[in-house]
Design a protein around this motif. Sequence first.
Motif, PDB file in Angstrom:
ATOM      1  N   VAL A 199       0.840  -1.212   0.000  1.00 40.13           N
ATOM      2  CA  VAL A 199       0.000   0.000   0.000  1.00 40.13           C
ATOM      3  C   VAL A 199       0.866   1.250   0.000  1.00 40.13           C
ATOM      4  O   VAL A 199       0.621   2.196  -0.750  1.00 40.13           O
ATOM      5  N   SER A 200       1.899   1.239   0.838  1.00 41.25           N
ATOM      6  CA  SER A 200       2.797   2.400   0.915  1.00 41.25           C
ATOM      7  C   SER A 200       3.488   2.645  -0.427  1.00 41.25           C
ATOM      8  O   SER A 200       3.596   3.787  -0.891  1.00 41.25           O
ATOM      9  N   THR A 201       3.955   1.580  -1.067  1.00 42.20           N
ATOM     10  CA  THR A 201       4.627   1.711  -2.360  1.00 42.20           C
ATOM     11  C   THR A 201       3.665   2.205  -3.427  1.00 42.20           C
ATOM     12  O   THR A 201       4.012   3.061  -4.254  1.00 42.20           O
ATOM     13  N   ALA A 202       2.456   1.683  -3.416  1.00 45.69           N
ATOM     14  CA  ALA A 202       1.444   2.103  -4.387  1.00 45.69           C
ATOM     15  C   ALA A 202       1.133   3.588  -4.239  1.00 45.69           C
ATOM     16  O   ALA A 202       1.023   4.326  -5.230  1.00 45.69           O
ATOM     17  N   GLN A 203       0.987   4.024  -2.995  1.00 47.53           N
ATOM     18  CA  GLN A 203       0.699   5.436  -2.747  1.00 47.53           C
ATOM     19  C   GLN A 203       1.868   6.322  -3.164  1.00 47.53           C
ATOM     20  O   GLN A 203       1.685   7.420  -3.696  1.00 47.53           O
ATOM     21  N   GLN A 204       3.077   5.835  -2.943  1.00 46.52           N
ATOM     22  CA  GLN A 204       4.266   6.593  -3.326  1.00 46.52           C
ATOM     23  C   GLN A 204       4.342   6.749  -4.844  1.00 46.52           C
ATOM     24  O   GLN A 204       4.653   7.829  -5.355  1.00 46.52           O
ATOM     25  N   ILE A 205       4.032   5.695  -5.574  1.00 50.05           N
ATOM     26  CA  ILE A 205       4.087   5.750  -7.036  1.00 50.05           C
ATOM     27  C   ILE A 205       3.039   6.707  -7.579  1.00 50.05           C
ATOM     28  O   ILE A 205       3.322   7.545  -8.446  1.00 50.05           O
ATOM     29  N   THR A 206       1.809   6.631  -7.074  1.00 57.74           N
ATOM     30  CA  THR A 206       0.742   7.493  -7.594  1.00 57.74           C
ATOM     31  C   THR A 206       0.961   8.957  -7.226  1.00 57.74           C
ATOM     32  O   THR A 206       0.375   9.839  -7.853  1.00 57.74           O
ATOM     33  N   GLY A 207       1.805   9.182  -6.247  1.00 55.84           N
ATOM     34  CA  GLY A 207       2.079  10.559  -5.872  1.00 55.84           C
ATOM     35  C   GLY A 207       3.373  11.113  -6.426  1.00 55.84           C
ATOM     36  O   GLY A 207       3.694  12.278  -6.208  1.00 55.84           O
ATOM     37  N   SER A 208       4.144  10.278  -7.160  1.00 51.68           N
ATOM     38  CA  SER A 208       5.488  10.687  -7.560  1.00 51.68           C
ATOM     39  C   SER A 208       5.712  10.765  -9.063  1.00 51.68           C
ATOM     40  O   SER A 208       6.541  11.550  -9.524  1.00 51.68           O
ATOM     41  N   PHE A 209       5.003   9.967  -9.833  1.00 55.53           N
ATOM     42  CA  PHE A 209       5.293   9.881 -11.267  1.00 55.53           C
ATOM     43  C   PHE A 209       4.247  10.644 -12.078  1.00 55.53           C
ATOM     44  O   PHE A 209       3.035  10.478 -11.851  1.00 55.53           O
ATOM     45  N   PRO A 210       4.688  11.475 -13.020  1.00 59.84           N
ATOM     46  CA  PRO A 210       3.734  12.245 -13.831  1.00 59.84           C
ATOM     47  C   PRO A 210       2.830  11.311 -14.637  1.00 59.84           C
ATOM     48  O   PRO A 210       3.284  10.304 -15.173  1.00 59.84           O
ATOM     49  N   GLY A 211       1.546  11.663 -14.683  1.00 65.32           N
ATOM     50  CA  GLY A 211       0.595  10.871 -15.456  1.00 65.32           C
ATOM     51  C   GLY A 211       0.089   9.642 -14.753  1.00 65.32           C
ATOM     52  O   GLY A 211      -0.792   8.938 -15.274  1.00 65.32           O
ATOM     53  N   LEU A 212       0.631   9.347 -13.558  1.00 65.80           N
ATOM     54  CA  LEU A 212       0.235   8.132 -12.846  1.00 65.80           C
ATOM     55  C   LEU A 212      -0.459   8.425 -11.524  1.00 65.80           C
ATOM     56  O   LEU A 212      -0.658   7.518 -10.719  1.00 65.80           O
ATOM     57  N   GLY A 213      -0.811   9.681 -11.293  1.00 70.61           N
ATOM     58  CA  GLY A 213      -1.559  10.024 -10.087  1.00 70.61           C
ATOM     59  C   GLY A 213      -3.029   9.666 -10.234  1.00 70.61           C
ATOM     60  O   GLY A 213      -3.513   9.347 -11.324  1.00 70.61           O
ATOM     61  N   MET A 214      -3.765   9.744  -9.156  1.00 75.15           N
ATOM     62  CA  MET A 214      -5.195   9.451  -9.238  1.00 75.15           C
ATOM     63  C   MET A 214      -5.927  10.537 -10.026  1.00 75.15           C
ATOM     64  O   MET A 214      -6.886  10.253 -10.736  1.00 75.15           O
ATOM     65  N   TYR A 215      -5.478  11.788  -9.898  1.00 76.22           N
ATOM     66  CA  TYR A 215      -6.025  12.826 -10.775  1.00 76.22           C
ATOM     67  C   TYR A 215      -5.400  12.645 -12.147  1.00 76.22           C
ATOM     68  O   TYR A 215      -4.181  12.630 -12.295  1.00 76.22           O
ATOM     69  N   TRP A 216      -6.244  12.536 -13.172  1.00 70.63           N
ATOM     70  CA  TRP A 216      -5.710  12.236 -14.495  1.00 70.63           C
ATOM     71  C   TRP A 216      -6.057  13.313 -15.533  1.00 70.63           C
ATOM     72  O   TRP A 216      -5.892  13.093 -16.744  1.00 70.63           O
ATOM     73  N   GLY A 217      -6.457  14.489 -15.069  1.00 65.30           N
ATOM     74  CA  GLY A 217      -6.663  15.605 -15.988  1.00 65.30           C
ATOM     75  C   GLY A 217      -5.337  16.244 -16.357  1.00 65.30           C
ATOM     76  O   GLY A 217      -4.264  15.796 -15.948  1.00 65.30           O
TER      77      GLY A 217
END
Length: 828
Positions: free
Chosen positions: A324-342
């Motif tokens: 879970v921690s790794t998943a959250q880190q990835i979605t918060g760190s890489f462009p285009g891969l966050g939960m907001y996708w606009g």
Amino acid sequence: MNNWLKRYGVHFAVAGIFLVICFFYFTPAFQGKTLGQSDVLGAQSTQKEINDYKAKDTTILWTNQIFGGMPVYQIWAPYSSNITTHVVNTLKTIFPNPIDTVLLLLFGTYFLFCVLKLNPWLAAAGAFAFTFSSYNIILLVAGHSNQAYAIAFFAPIIASVILTLRGRYILGGALTALFMAMEFKANHIQMTYYLLMALVILIGIELYHAIKEKNTKPFLKSLAWLAGAIVLALMVNASLLWSTQEYSKYSYRGQSNLTQHTNEPSNGLSKHYAYEYSQGVGECFTFLVPNAYGGSTGSVEGIDQNSAVAKVFITNGMPEDQAVSTAQQITGSFPGLGMYWGNKPLTSGPFYFGAVICFLFLFGLIAVKSRIKWWILGTVVLTMLLSFGSNWPYVSDIFFNYFPLYNKFRTVESILAVASICFPILAFLAVREIIEAKDKTVYLKKLFLTLYIIGGVTLVLIAAPQIFLSFKPDGFQTGIGYLSQALKGDSATANAIANAIVTDRMALERADAIRTLIFIVITFGLVWAFIKQKVNLTILSVGLFALVLIDMWQVDRRYLKDANFQEKQDADQQIKPRDVDTQIAQDHDPDFRVFDYSQFQNIKQDTFNPFFHKSISGYSAARLKRYDELIDNQLLNTPNLNVLNMLNTKYVIVGDQKTQALSVQKNPDACGNASFIKSIQYVNNADDEMKAITSFTPKTTAIVDQQYKTQINPIPAAADTSATIKLTSYNPDHLIYQSKSATAQVAVFSEIYYNKGWKMLIDGNEQPYFRADYLLRAANIPAGNHKVEFVFHPASYYTGESISLAGSILLVLALGGATYAETRKKKS
């Protein structure tokens, strides 16, 4: 007395409910806590010198704390002759932040719906729907206080204009003057501009019907009253608006001085910068389904042990917590891969108008017969098209290129604040239409049609959202590439993670779409039951109020939680001096500048250094244009030491690249507060000035535009080399120097040139001065011992204050006259 209570008691009950709602929603504010607003920090750093002098009961209109020096009009000024200043200060004294703004939004919108002749409970529902539309709440969290204040007066201004157009000339005119004066006082010209666009559409529709009905006289009379009201509001804010207008020509949003070595347009903002925050065309689904585009930037909502992206890691043998921690880190760190996708660079959340409101708004488009519907529709369509900016620029470009002032505004998506008031207006006009209809059953088909349309769209967003939404931003593949590099070339895992993120985005959207459908069905059922006479008006009104309250409350809690508040002392102590700041503070020289080389790339967004130093950097979108050009050409990439010297940069903070430790270096070549120069190099224009200061010796040579050549005395061949000029008294508005020289000299001062208010006195007599070294002051200094003063006394402020006082008196008289006329009318 009993009749009075019977007539007005329900309004007091609604007011009480508003206060109760505020108490429960903003409980920490009533407990003395404050919002940890990000932009407030920047404002506090900008106001450091202003507040230091306020503590000494001294008002300054110029500050040297940021960007070398600039007027304070767009930061803070007292405007004590303006009556609205005292109204605002009173509200802020009584109610803690942000409750004063929220109450203005609630009561102002309630007033509008009362003018539109809705019953109090429906008016309260409409007031809550607009006040708690997500954008307003997000503004409060971010600390965009002026913008939120400006939006707070949208509704009462619209109400006052409608009253005037209805023939209530005295009352409507006086209230229009009052609320427009408050709107101007909020000092957010962009929001005021957007509101006026909507009012122009309204007045245009009224003009059409007046001509069609051959009844133009009352319309022209109401127009005259509205024009008078706006003139009065302008008078009340004369000092604010005059000084702002005067300064705007020289600010960052004004005309460019350079034609070479600049990416800036000749006037206004660059289109890329203005359109940077544009609403996505498909992103308008968030009006109905808040998480249709994933919520806010950096959000990890939905990323838990049950999320698809976490399961990718769990399947590969990673422990659940770590996955879970790794998943959250990835979605918060890489462009285009966050939960907001606009495609917005950053967003704190969507524009959510409410499921209940969207359902009733569509019903209003189908059912309402009033011509107000066409005003609402025209305004909503225009604001949506303009909000698209770079995502669909065809309409926006027309306004940007041809409409006055429009190219000075950025964050074009913010125009949807106007749409957010239009939606509940039409929504509750639709409910009023049903209430007033003698045969309510004629609305059943229209109600079912509304359900089929909006319910059908919502069902698609639940069952097959890919039909409307891609769930992949423009930078999606780029983000996969970066993730693959981070995984040491494991592209298969990177693609699996990216696909899982898309799945989680869909799950987040689907959950909100189901929630929206529930509210739509309940709203439909309540209105249907009223039409079929299975529930009465009270149940309908209270039921809609409760639905709107629950709907908006739940979503807004995603963006403004109790955790956003902090103890006031914690907020005051969050900025602490570093060792280097303490070391520099040992120098008691009242006027020198500091350059933090360790973060010079952040020079235009520095919210830290101005807390402790008169800084080369700062935080203000209204900085001087010449200074901004100086930053871009001389400081931003490889800082020019000669330019730092001419700005009297006495200390430079540097950081060790290996240890990150900071140290202070004293600059022995800083030019000091003023110096006599030995030669002048004349140039043809600003481009040549900028080129010349790239390599020169500021202690001995001045670079001067040839337009000033006739004002400057030649420097004697045998000038007194022992001559001195020193700063003897420092106040940002009043600088005093003492000069001593056996011959006439030319002095260059390390102060920013701005000739709209600065006067130079030599021994008490005003003398001319000129600009040197692109943006510094310079002057002829006669031989002998002289007292040289620079005094900032702008007529735009001080004369404007006299006009403001006259306007404030007239406004009070107008409101008194309107009260008397209304009282007399009721008695008769």
